[in-house]
Design a protein around this motif. Structure first.
Motif: not given
Length: 287
Positions: A154-163, A193-198
């Motif tokens: 859900d946007g760039i913030a979601s990707s960064l938080l997931g990482a 790999l976990a950072i990438l998946i996040g």
């Protein structure tokens, strides 16, 4: 048109599965260029043009190299067919989404499939693959806009938080495991790999994805221990199970938790937490 979509997805999966096989053979070997003529993996003979065709080349030779007559690795058709099936099975999950959503998730499936195959074969996760994928995932999160349906982050913030969540959790496990065993029980490649998946999955979908990969890893570890003659400290292809777990989520969504052994695991967790809730908070029992 639906049949055409499945055919195109299957064809793309077989072709990209062929790319995965080539990368898995060449990427870990510094002496081999990533691009160039293909050779038999057994005899080293230069392959002919008809041998290049994904799956067809294997079937036309009946699983044996036409040059040296030695049996070709079974993983070649399995990798190609497996990726084709993943692409086709993912169509229903994204059929109501814009086409770019399916294409992005198909790219993620391909990347994780390639990383998982290489880790399974060579016990290696290459930072160049994870960091390149991470950058692509952030760019997609930046330009794709909001996706509250979780078809994409859900946007760039979601990707960064997931990482941050994925990488932070696995880095914590990395430190704890090293403190306990006095050696790297978990490779730092798994943390990357976990950072990438996040970044790919975003938050909160990263939690479900990594948890499923962890469950798969535990199942594989138990299978190795009881049936494969492995010991607890022997190598387990953990990166491969993480990739496979995320691919399951990308293909079937959270519905994967209701199927087969995952459904039994979900029921078991529901019973356990239901019992705890009943004892501590007087909640009704779970069934």
């Amino acid at each position: 048109m639906t049949i055409l979509y499945y055919l195109l997805a299957g064809l793309a999966g077989i072709m990209l599965g062929w790319v995965t096989n080539v990368l898995a053979e060449r990427f870990p070997k510094a002496e081999l260029p990533l691009v160039g003529p293909l050779h038999c993996t057994v005899s080293g003979e230069l392959l002919t043009l008809r041998d290049y065709f994904p799956l067809i080349g294997y079937l036309s030779q009946r699983g044996r190299c036409r040059h040296c007559q030695k049996r070709m690795p079974w993983r070649f058709p399995v990798v190609e067919i497996g990726l084709a099936l993943a692409f086709m099975f993912a169509i229903p999950l994204y059929q109501d989404e814009p086409i770019y959503v399916y294409l992005v998730n198909a790219f993620y499936i391909f990347l994780l499939w390639t990383i998982g195959v290489i880790d399974w074969r060579y016990r290696l996760i290459y930072p160049v693959m994870t960091w390149a994928g991470f950058v692509v995932a952030l760019l997609i999160g930046l330009v794709s806009g909001p996706h509250p349906d979780n078809a994409l982050p859900d946007g760039i913030a979601s990707s960064l938080l997931g990482a941050v969540v994925g990488g932070g959790f696995f880095y914590l496990i990395y430190i704890i495991a090293y403190a306990i065993y006095k050696r790297r029980a978990l490779g730092f490649g798994d943390v990357l790999l976990a950072i990438l998946i996040g970044a790919m999955m975003g938050f909160p979908r990263v939690v479900t994805s990594l948890f499923l990969g962890t469950v798969l890893g535990g199942g594989v570890a138990l299978a190795y221990f009881f049936f494969g003659g492995k010991r607890w400290r022997d190598f387990i292809p953990y990166g491969t199970t993480l990739c496979l777990g995320v691919i399951f989520v990308l293909v079937w969504g959270i519905a994967i938790w209701n199927w087969g052994p995952f459904g039994l695991f979900t029921w078991f967790l529901r019973v356990i937490f239901g019992f705890i809730g009943q004892q501590l908070f007087n909640l009704p029992p779970q069934v």
